[in-house]
Scaffold this motif. Structure first.
Motif, PDB file in Angstrom:
ATOM      1  N   TRP A 115       0.822  -1.218   0.000  1.00  0.00           N
ATOM      2  CA  TRP A 115       0.000   0.000   0.000  1.00  0.00           C
ATOM      3  C   TRP A 115       0.851   1.261   0.000  1.00  0.00           C
ATOM      4  CZ3 TRP A 115      -5.136  -0.303  -0.810  1.00  0.00           C
ATOM      5  CH2 TRP A 115      -5.739  -1.549  -0.618  1.00  0.00           C
ATOM      6  N   GLY A 116       2.175   1.104  -0.129  1.00  0.00           N
ATOM      7  CA  GLY A 116       3.025   2.274  -0.281  1.00  0.00           C
ATOM      8  C   GLY A 116       3.776   2.716   0.946  1.00  0.00           C
ATOM      9  N   PHE A 117       3.675   1.979   2.059  1.00  0.00           N
ATOM     10  CA  PHE A 117       4.411   2.351   3.264  1.00  0.00           C
ATOM     11  C   PHE A 117       5.850   1.839   3.172  1.00  0.00           C
ATOM     12  CE2 PHE A 117       0.042   2.599   4.632  1.00  0.00           C
ATOM     13  CZ  PHE A 117       0.030   3.655   5.544  1.00  0.00           C
ATOM     14  N   ASN A 118       6.801   2.628   3.666  1.00  0.00           N
ATOM     15  CA  ASN A 118       8.200   2.228   3.669  1.00  0.00           C
ATOM     16  C   ASN A 118       8.507   1.351   4.866  1.00  0.00           C
ATOM     17  OD1 ASN A 118       8.867   3.565   1.329  1.00  0.00           O
ATOM     18  ND2 ASN A 118       9.539   5.422   2.379  1.00  0.00           N
ATOM     19  N   ASP A 119       9.344   0.339   4.637  1.00  0.00           N
ATOM     20  CA  ASP A 119       9.775  -0.566   5.696  1.00  0.00           C
ATOM     21  C   ASP A 119      10.908   0.101   6.475  1.00  0.00           C
ATOM     22  OD1 ASP A 119      10.804  -2.548   7.269  1.00  0.00           O
ATOM     23  OD2 ASP A 119      11.542  -3.774   5.607  1.00  0.00           O
ATOM     24  N   PRO A 120      10.705   0.456   7.741  1.00  0.00           N
ATOM     25  CA  PRO A 120      11.738   1.160   8.498  1.00  0.00           C
ATOM     26  C   PRO A 120      12.949   0.306   8.823  1.00  0.00           C
ATOM     27  CG  PRO A 120       9.953   0.558   9.960  1.00  0.00           C
ATOM     28  CD  PRO A 120       9.506   0.189   8.567  1.00  0.00           C
ATOM     29  N   THR A 121      12.851  -1.015   8.688  1.00  0.00           N
ATOM     30  CA  THR A 121      13.989  -1.888   8.987  1.00  0.00           C
ATOM     31  C   THR A 121      14.933  -2.000   7.800  1.00  0.00           C
ATOM     32  OG1 THR A 121      12.929  -3.932   8.203  1.00  0.00           O
ATOM     33  CG2 THR A 121      12.498  -3.267  10.473  1.00  0.00           C
ATOM     34  N   ARG A 122      14.505  -1.609   6.609  1.00  0.00           N
ATOM     35  CA  ARG A 122      15.316  -1.768   5.412  1.00  0.00           C
ATOM     36  C   ARG A 122      16.010  -0.466   5.070  1.00  0.00           C
ATOM     37  NH1 ARG A 122      12.899  -4.498   0.015  1.00  0.00           N
ATOM     38  NH2 ARG A 122      12.707  -6.218   1.516  1.00  0.00           N
ATOM     39  N   ALA A 123      17.344  -0.517   5.003  1.00  0.00           N
ATOM     40  CA  ALA A 123      18.118   0.694   4.747  1.00  0.00           C
ATOM     41  C   ALA A 123      17.775   1.309   3.400  1.00  0.00           C
ATOM     42  CB  ALA A 123      19.614   0.367   4.800  1.00  0.00           C
ATOM     43  N   ALA A 124      17.437   0.465   2.413  1.00  0.00           N
ATOM     44  CA  ALA A 124      17.159   0.966   1.071  1.00  0.00           C
ATOM     45  C   ALA A 124      15.926   1.853   1.034  1.00  0.00           C
ATOM     46  CB  ALA A 124      16.984  -0.210   0.103  1.00  0.00           C
ATOM     47  N   LYS A 125      15.015   1.686   1.972  1.00  0.00           N
ATOM     48  CA  LYS A 125      13.774   2.456   1.979  1.00  0.00           C
ATOM     49  C   LYS A 125      13.789   3.588   3.006  1.00  0.00           C
ATOM     50  CE  LYS A 125      11.701  -0.216  -1.073  1.00  0.00           C
ATOM     51  NZ  LYS A 125      10.519  -1.007  -0.712  1.00  0.00           N
ATOM     52  N   ASN A 126      14.926   3.762   3.686  1.00  0.00           N
ATOM     53  CA  ASN A 126      15.019   4.753   4.748  1.00  0.00           C
ATOM     54  C   ASN A 126      16.310   5.547   4.543  1.00  0.00           C
ATOM     55  OD1 ASN A 126      15.548   6.066   7.245  1.00  0.00           O
ATOM     56  ND2 ASN A 126      14.196   4.623   8.285  1.00  0.00           N
ATOM     57  N   TYR A 127      16.195   6.768   4.014  1.00  0.00           N
ATOM     58  CA  TYR A 127      17.381   7.514   3.611  1.00  0.00           C
ATOM     59  C   TYR A 127      18.249   7.935   4.790  1.00  0.00           C
ATOM     60  CZ  TYR A 127      15.696   7.560  -1.148  1.00  0.00           C
ATOM     61  OH  TYR A 127      15.285   7.179  -2.398  1.00  0.00           O
ATOM     62  N   LYS A 128      17.641   8.262   5.933  1.00  0.00           N
ATOM     63  CA  LYS A 128      18.436   8.608   7.106  1.00  0.00           C
ATOM     64  C   LYS A 128      19.254   7.410   7.557  1.00  0.00           C
ATOM     65  CE  LYS A 128      15.459  12.288   8.912  1.00  0.00           C
ATOM     66  NZ  LYS A 128      14.645  12.752  10.070  1.00  0.00           N
ATOM     67  N   LYS A 129      18.617   6.226   7.571  1.00  0.00           N
ATOM     68  CA  LYS A 129      19.328   5.001   7.942  1.00  0.00           C
ATOM     69  C   LYS A 129      20.429   4.700   6.930  1.00  0.00           C
ATOM     70  CE  LYS A 129      17.006   1.416   9.483  1.00  0.00           C
ATOM     71  NZ  LYS A 129      17.638   0.964  10.753  1.00  0.00           N
ATOM     72  N   LYS A 130      20.111   4.899   5.638  1.00  0.00           N
ATOM     73  CA  LYS A 130      21.075   4.638   4.573  1.00  0.00           C
ATOM     74  C   LYS A 130      22.315   5.516   4.739  1.00  0.00           C
ATOM     75  CE  LYS A 130      19.337   4.193   0.515  1.00  0.00           C
ATOM     76  NZ  LYS A 130      18.748   4.429  -0.825  1.00  0.00           N
ATOM     77  N   ASN A 131      22.120   6.807   4.979  1.00  0.00           N
ATOM     78  CA  ASN A 131      23.240   7.723   5.144  1.00  0.00           C
ATOM     79  C   ASN A 131      24.076   7.364   6.362  1.00  0.00           C
ATOM     80  OD1 ASN A 131      22.468   9.212   2.896  1.00  0.00           O
ATOM     81  ND2 ASN A 131      21.210  10.628   4.084  1.00  0.00           N
ATOM     82  N   ARG A 132      23.413   6.988   7.454  1.00  0.00           N
ATOM     83  CA  ARG A 132      24.132   6.639   8.675  1.00  0.00           C
ATOM     84  C   ARG A 132      24.988   5.400   8.472  1.00  0.00           C
ATOM     85  NH1 ARG A 132      22.817   3.066  12.375  1.00  0.00           N
ATOM     86  NH2 ARG A 132      20.617   2.977  11.736  1.00  0.00           N
TER      87      ARG A 132
END
Length: 278
Positions: free
Chosen positions: A164-181
């Protein structure tokens, strides 16, 4: 290559849209004598319970991978989404082969295969030139030590919401702040230890300049219209993209574009070793 996330062919299978691009790329690499190294999350085992169903849907891909394995040109690293591969019993149970309905027989795939947390590539002429390969989720609490909790959240909560379009907060690919960190942590580790590092996990391709930390990222095989990979050939490293291309006569084909490089591996090591000695 990394982060194929091969699924079971349903709406949550992010790999299926690029499976023919992947197959064409691997077929080219096989013919040219490359060794294939999968940097983790090859199979989506958080969202899917059945490895047999994944193999059945992507049987052509697994059969091609088995050709690399039979010729001793395949190595597998496990990531957070396929952490089960760290268990020998899981590999022996699920990766030896699959039942082919057309042949009406079991097709042999990967007998005695092992999956590693990391791999070190070492130059035969100079053992100071070492490249460390890892998935890159290490140090991320929910994707590493609490991976079973992360799997539960993805499989039973975030997978339905993702449709339905929600981002998975556990996946770095879908969370840019997590990805950058995560990328900052990997870069810092590479610089601190003066080791060339090639990772995946973030799905964001990265290629180091000579004056930067020796951090590279192969990207993923589930970009919207392409897959990316890191190539090491003839002592040089490159970042490439495989995608569907169009000829002048409007016919389509799968082709490769070099995004960065090639750069001699020696140039990175010589520069960094000089900086360290200075």
């Amino acid at each position: 290559m990394s982060d194929c996330h091969r699924g079971s062919g349903n709406l949550g299978d992010n790999f299926i849209k690029n499976q023919y691009i992947f197959f064409a790329a691997l077929n080219d690499y096989y013919k040219k004598g490359f060794t294939y190294i999968e940097l983790g999350d090859g199979d989506e085992l958080w969202e899917n319970r059945s490895m047999e169903q994944i193999m059945e849907v992507h049987s052509s891909t697994f059969e091609l991978l088995s050709k690399f394995y039979e010729s001793n040109r395949m190595y597998m690293i496990y990531g957070n989404h396929d952490m089960q591969k760290s268990y020998t019993e899981f590999l022996e149970c699920h990766y030896k082969g699959y039942y082919c309905g057309i042949r009406k027989d079991i097709f042999s795939l990967f007998n005695y295969i092992k999956a590693y947390e990391g791999i070190i590539l070492e130059n035969e002429d100079n053992n100071q030139y070492r490249t460390f390969l890892v998935h890159g989720h290490q140090g991320d609490l929910i994707n590493d030590r609490l991976w079973k909790l992360g799997r539960f959240l993805v499989r039973y909560i975030w997978r339905p919401l993702e449709i339905w379009g929600f981002n998975d907060p556990t996946r770095a690919a879908k969370n840019y702040k997590k990805k950058n960190r995560i990328e900052r942590q990997l870069m810092a580790w590479s610089k601190e230890n003066n080791i060339m590092l090639i990772a995946g996990h973030t799905h964001r391709p990265s290629f180091a300049n000579l004056d930067e930390a020796m951090y590279f990222n192969s990207g993923s095989c589930i970009h919207p219209t392409a897959i990316t990979a890191i190539e090491i050939e003839c002592g040089c490293i490159s970042l490439v993209k495989w995608s569907v291309m169009t000829r002048e006569d409007s016919s389509m084909y799968v082709g490769k574009k070099v995004l960065k490089g090639p750069v001699k591996l020696e140039d990175y090591f010589v520069k960094n070793l000089k900086v360290e000695s200075f």
